[in-house]
Design a protein around this motif. Sequence first.
Motif, PDB file in Angstrom:
ATOM      1  N   LEU A 136      -1.497   1.417  -9.627  1.00 26.35           N
ATOM      2  CA  LEU A 136      -0.160   1.168 -10.164  1.00 26.35           C
ATOM      3  C   LEU A 136       0.718   2.392  -9.970  1.00 26.35           C
ATOM      4  O   LEU A 136       1.892   2.286  -9.577  1.00 26.35           O
ATOM      5  CB  LEU A 136      -0.239   0.810 -11.660  1.00 26.35           C
ATOM      6  CG  LEU A 136      -0.912  -0.513 -12.028  1.00 26.35           C
ATOM      7  CD1 LEU A 136      -0.812  -0.766 -13.526  1.00 26.35           C
ATOM      8  CD2 LEU A 136      -0.304  -1.674 -11.267  1.00 26.35           C
ATOM      9  N   ALA A 137       0.143   3.596 -10.213  1.00 27.23           N
ATOM     10  CA  ALA A 137       0.924   4.828 -10.046  1.00 27.23           C
ATOM     11  C   ALA A 137       1.330   5.010  -8.588  1.00 27.23           C
ATOM     12  O   ALA A 137       2.447   5.444  -8.293  1.00 27.23           O
ATOM     13  CB  ALA A 137       0.113   6.023 -10.551  1.00 27.23           C
TER      14      ALA A 137
ATOM     15  N   PHE B  10      -2.656   7.755  -5.220  1.00 25.34           N
ATOM     16  CA  PHE B  10      -2.562   8.657  -6.363  1.00 25.34           C
ATOM     17  C   PHE B  10      -3.959   8.859  -6.972  1.00 25.34           C
ATOM     18  O   PHE B  10      -4.723   7.905  -7.117  1.00 25.34           O
ATOM     19  CB  PHE B  10      -1.619   8.059  -7.412  1.00 25.34           C
ATOM     20  CG  PHE B  10      -1.545   8.840  -8.685  1.00 25.34           C
ATOM     21  CD1 PHE B  10      -0.717   9.955  -8.782  1.00 25.34           C
ATOM     22  CD2 PHE B  10      -2.313   8.480  -9.791  1.00 25.34           C
ATOM     23  CE1 PHE B  10      -0.651  10.696  -9.955  1.00 25.34           C
ATOM     24  CE2 PHE B  10      -2.251   9.213 -10.955  1.00 25.34           C
ATOM     25  CZ  PHE B  10      -1.426  10.327 -11.037  1.00 25.34           C
TER      26      PHE B  10
ATOM     27  N   ILE C  45       1.826   2.617  -6.383  1.00 27.71           N
ATOM     28  CA  ILE C  45       2.888   1.648  -6.071  1.00 27.71           C
ATOM     29  C   ILE C  45       4.204   2.114  -6.685  1.00 27.71           C
ATOM     30  O   ILE C  45       5.253   2.098  -6.045  1.00 27.71           O
ATOM     31  CB  ILE C  45       2.502   0.246  -6.606  1.00 27.71           C
ATOM     32  CG1 ILE C  45       1.271  -0.286  -5.850  1.00 27.71           C
ATOM     33  CG2 ILE C  45       3.668  -0.712  -6.489  1.00 27.71           C
ATOM     34  CD1 ILE C  45       0.685  -1.544  -6.451  1.00 27.71           C
ATOM     35  N   TRP C  46       4.122   2.567  -7.939  1.00 22.92           N
ATOM     36  CA  TRP C  46       5.320   2.978  -8.662  1.00 22.92           C
ATOM     37  C   TRP C  46       6.058   4.097  -7.919  1.00 22.92           C
ATOM     38  O   TRP C  46       7.268   4.036  -7.742  1.00 22.92           O
ATOM     39  CB  TRP C  46       4.929   3.438 -10.072  1.00 22.92           C
ATOM     40  CG  TRP C  46       6.117   3.820 -10.890  1.00 22.92           C
ATOM     41  CD1 TRP C  46       6.781   5.015 -10.869  1.00 22.92           C
ATOM     42  CD2 TRP C  46       6.819   2.994 -11.809  1.00 22.92           C
ATOM     43  NE1 TRP C  46       7.840   4.980 -11.734  1.00 22.92           N
ATOM     44  CE2 TRP C  46       7.894   3.742 -12.334  1.00 22.92           C
ATOM     45  CE3 TRP C  46       6.639   1.669 -12.263  1.00 22.92           C
ATOM     46  CZ2 TRP C  46       8.773   3.237 -13.263  1.00 22.92           C
ATOM     47  CZ3 TRP C  46       7.527   1.174 -13.208  1.00 22.92           C
ATOM     48  CH2 TRP C  46       8.575   1.953 -13.694  1.00 22.92           C
ATOM     49  N   SER C  47       5.288   5.102  -7.484  1.00 22.81           N
ATOM     50  CA  SER C  47       5.945   6.281  -6.935  1.00 22.81           C
ATOM     51  C   SER C  47       6.120   6.199  -5.424  1.00 22.81           C
ATOM     52  O   SER C  47       6.654   7.117  -4.820  1.00 22.81           O
ATOM     53  CB  SER C  47       5.145   7.531  -7.300  1.00 22.81           C
ATOM     54  OG  SER C  47       3.829   7.402  -6.795  1.00 22.81           O
ATOM     55  N   GLY C  48       5.667   5.102  -4.823  1.00 20.45           N
ATOM     56  CA  GLY C  48       5.809   4.987  -3.378  1.00 20.45           C
ATOM     57  C   GLY C  48       7.027   4.171  -2.995  1.00 20.45           C
ATOM     58  O   GLY C  48       7.878   3.861  -3.822  1.00 20.45           O
ATOM     59  N   ARG C  49       7.102   3.856  -1.710  1.00 26.12           N
ATOM     60  CA  ARG C  49       8.176   2.994  -1.205  1.00 26.12           C
ATOM     61  C   ARG C  49       7.553   1.743  -0.644  1.00 26.12           C
ATOM     62  O   ARG C  49       7.253   1.674   0.549  1.00 26.12           O
ATOM     63  CB  ARG C  49       8.923   3.701  -0.076  1.00 26.12           C
ATOM     64  CG  ARG C  49       9.820   4.799  -0.516  1.00 26.12           C
ATOM     65  CD  ARG C  49      11.197   4.240  -0.821  1.00 26.12           C
ATOM     66  NE  ARG C  49      12.027   5.305  -1.336  1.00 26.12           N
ATOM     67  CZ  ARG C  49      13.305   5.479  -1.007  1.00 26.12           C
ATOM     68  NH1 ARG C  49      13.868   4.672  -0.146  1.00 26.12           N
ATOM     69  NH2 ARG C  49      14.000   6.455  -1.532  1.00 26.12           N
ATOM     70  N   PRO C  50       7.280   0.740  -1.493  1.00 27.95           N
ATOM     71  CA  PRO C  50       6.504  -0.414  -1.021  1.00 27.95           C
ATOM     72  C   PRO C  50       7.167  -1.158   0.132  1.00 27.95           C
ATOM     73  O   PRO C  50       8.386  -1.306   0.164  1.00 27.95           O
ATOM     74  CB  PRO C  50       6.425  -1.316  -2.259  1.00 27.95           C
ATOM     75  CG  PRO C  50       6.726  -0.433  -3.399  1.00 27.95           C
ATOM     76  CD  PRO C  50       7.656   0.628  -2.895  1.00 27.95           C
TER      77      PRO C  50
ATOM     78  N   CYS D 173      -4.441   4.032 -11.210  1.00 27.55           N
ATOM     79  CA  CYS D 173      -4.077   4.874 -10.064  1.00 27.55           C
ATOM     80  C   CYS D 173      -3.339   4.067  -8.998  1.00 27.55           C
ATOM     81  O   CYS D 173      -2.393   4.554  -8.390  1.00 27.55           O
ATOM     82  CB  CYS D 173      -5.312   5.527  -9.460  1.00 27.55           C
ATOM     83  SG  CYS D 173      -5.974   6.843 -10.494  1.00 27.55           S
TER      84      CYS D 173
ATOM     85  N   THR E 202       2.847   2.046   0.851  1.00 24.59           N
ATOM     86  CA  THR E 202       3.670   2.696  -0.169  1.00 24.59           C
ATOM     87  C   THR E 202       4.203   4.024   0.356  1.00 24.59           C
ATOM     88  O   THR E 202       4.945   4.704  -0.332  1.00 24.59           O
ATOM     89  CB  THR E 202       2.862   2.952  -1.452  1.00 24.59           C
ATOM     90  OG1 THR E 202       1.707   3.729  -1.107  1.00 24.59           O
ATOM     91  CG2 THR E 202       2.406   1.668  -2.086  1.00 24.59           C
TER      92      THR E 202
END
Lengths: 338, 646
Positions: free
Chosen positions: B352-353, B296, B355-360, B350, B291
Amino acid sequence: MAGALLACAGCSLHNTQNALDASGPQSQRIEGLWWLFLPIAAVVWVIVIAVMLWGAARKRSPREGMETRGGAEVVVRDEARDRRMTRIVAGGVIVTVVILFLMLVADFRVGQALTMAPGTQAVPIKVTGHQFWWEVQYPDSVPNKTVITANEIHIPVGVPVVMELTSLDVIHSFWVPSLTGKKDLLPGYRRSLWFRADTPGVYRGQCAEYCGLEHAKMSVLVIAQKPQDFEAWRAAQLDSATTPSDSLALRGKTVFMGTTCVMCHSISGTSAAATAGPDLTHVGSRRMIAANTLPNTDANLYAWISDPQRIKPGVLMPATKLDPRDMQALVAYLRHLK
Amino acid sequence: MTAPTLVIGEPVPVDDRAEREQMDRVWGSKPGFWGWLTTTNHKEIGKRYITTAFIFFLLGGIEAAMMRTQLSRPENSFLGPDKYNQIFTMHGTTMMFLFAVPIMEAIGLYFVPLMVGTRNVAFPRLNAFGYWLFLIGGSFLYVQFFLNTGPDVGWFSYVPLSGPQFSPGKRADTWAQTITFTEIVAIVGAIELIVTIFKQRAVGMSLNRIPIFVWAMLVTAFMIMFAMPAVATASMYLALDRLVGTHFFNPAEGGDVLLWQHMFWFFGHPEVYIIFLPATGLVSTMLPAFTRRPVFGYPAMVLALISVAFMAFGLWVHHMFATGIPQLAASFFTATSTMIAIPSGVQIFCWLATIWSGRPRFATPMLFILGFIFLFVIGGVTGVMIASVPFDLQVHDTFFIVAHFHYVLVGGAVFPLFGAIYYWFPKVTGRMLSEKLGKWNFWLFLIGMNMTFFPMHWLGFYGMPRRVYTYLASTGWGPLNLLASVGALVIAISVIVFLVNVVTSLRHGEIAGDNPWDADTLEWATTSPPPPYNFLHLPVVQGRSALWDEGDEHQVAVGTSTERREVLLTTTLDAQPDSRESHPHDSIWPLAMALAIGVLFITAIFTPLALPIGAVLGFIAFAGWAWPTRQDVESESDEKVSLEGA
């Protein structure tokens, strides 16, 4: 997929051994818990997976840039975004706690209802576990009015029954899913279990604690009858075995008394009084043999007595080698014991 | 002898070939078979450990496939009750004791020293001993199985069925001794991990900077220290009842059949988390690489691990609701069983957060991570359901439970493990696994897993108990069982794809380089595969993401000996340099000790003479182990270090 499976499974399997086809107050309340838990679980799962997939696949805005740190391309640190996410995660945790608490309350209410005393009108029944069959007794204050049978438990509809459960060998577990949850039969302990059947019917159950070689073929039938039918059955069970009038069955009695049968089984009104195996006084009236493995027919009895190890490998009953005519006579005698 | 001062700073940019050769001489094992037997290098042992545990996974899988074949249709005659009961016992015992716990510890023993930036585990001879004993114990179980003396009383071996009266012969003894072997192995590994993590971290890697996988192994190791003695004691009581005639579990003589269940599950439930926590650690440590951001909520993650560890010891009774636990007492265990969902939820949120805020990046390890969340949440929500006493009384000991814990253990531990193999294979072997086969592996596994285990939820409701070798056609369980068996076939194909991938990639895989995933933990700072001494210069850590948080200058700690084996000890909390400690040499005695104990445990089943024989052999091995050699005496050191530079 869950829905499709549920629908297809529901239609193909409708039998009387089904926790989702409840026929008494105990099993109905537990089934109610499932229908409460299932939608909660489904919604939680769908939300989590949706957030995961959306979070993984969503288009990143140009503001969410990359930078080089320690020689690696990484997402730019964004304190404000992480603070926002902390609030969302905290909110998620709070929602989780609330949901869990609600489930806990529902669960405790059902638990309390199930453990309430059944009242004084309950029919007492003693069930003792054996490898691999169920001994059943209906105790009475007058000793000679105690009914002893095996593997087939008759109960009156609409009246609670209280079972006293114990075991004389290993641990077994009594479980008839359409009527109630399970309870273990523990050597050295007496446990009680009460339940009620609200509709007449035949309810099948199986031993639910691994008990050795033939754990798989240790079934029990609970037959719920109208109270008057139950009383009639009980009265009939109190009778001693009658001496057969037809000559084949009479010869069968001689065979029975003259072979190893009497080492393990008892038939009231005769000299057979051993208790290692099921009581056979009214074996002819039972629906099934071999702990509900085979229908009670002449052919099945013949096959069972000749070689029980073929039908239930590991069962404690030994094979009996008899002349075919003697065997036929023996079967006739046992079928006569209604 | 005056010790050189420890210097922290940038490595001197000189040709380091001579230095590397010198370090290879000091830390390398002797060539040839003797070197193979005597090595105490954590990576050599770790590789063997992982491979051996994976072979047990394959054996357990073959057993599962045999069970699914037998159950694919009613009254099937593929396996009789005797074989089936042995096979389901072997499947459970293998997967729990010979695969899941050992492979997680093995990954820890391989990677923890690399991740914390040291040269070897603390107590390397103990590590070798642990592996040999594991090999002996596991082989013993399978030799017995092939001699028709394999256990047939379930992986839980409830008394009195496993007692002397109802299990004559040696089958249950085989089980009890296998357990004793594996308990010792687990405890040995836990001791090494705890000491390595507390005392051998790189300078600057304070407790709040260690990778989450290392945290997970630390917490798990403490759980092992408290959980395993319970089952080791229980299995010893069982062995005494069976071999010496004690009556711990015999109700006729004042013993108690429920005592066994309490002792077994006091271990048995923490066991689930002993398997699951390292898996969550693997996920949290792999996720940043895919990510492109640190995971997180690091403090929340660590606190979640620790609180799970505590709660895991307070819910064993939920395995025993059907034994007739009073309602009030049962409610307590319902509450803890429900509560443990909270820290697990924190971890999932955590991730999910992150993954959400990363660059998968959707490489195979990332797919396994997403698959893990997909499956584990299903197992998690059914886990909350069965915390309820009334609900559990319906589904306990049925296929619903089989479905539940396979979602938790296969989804929650095997999926992260496969992801981890794809992730770290390049570090261990120097070559990448094929991404193409990896995707086949993942999708087949995910589909097969759901086909096999999802229908089992319904089989449980329809009254199908666990551990039945067959069922009558009239039950109507046939179609769903057939579906489950087809699913098992799909899983088997997926595992075969994986094996093909490993075998071909070992020879033809793409060359990996030091850090193919651009990841942030220290093991990626050395070559692939790492040299015997792990790092030429001991790394210095400046942040939570060791490699990403490096400032402009790459710092190392120089000043431990290059003439003999020596490790740098640091302080437990802040990882400041503390002292230099001389480090043991390779030795044959761990193997000798494992053989001595193996002889003791195995012959104890057959004769009381095992005790004196084992005592003598054990004493010889112990004396050899502890005997100081000239090499040891000369290289003795335990000096406080003085620090120079910054």
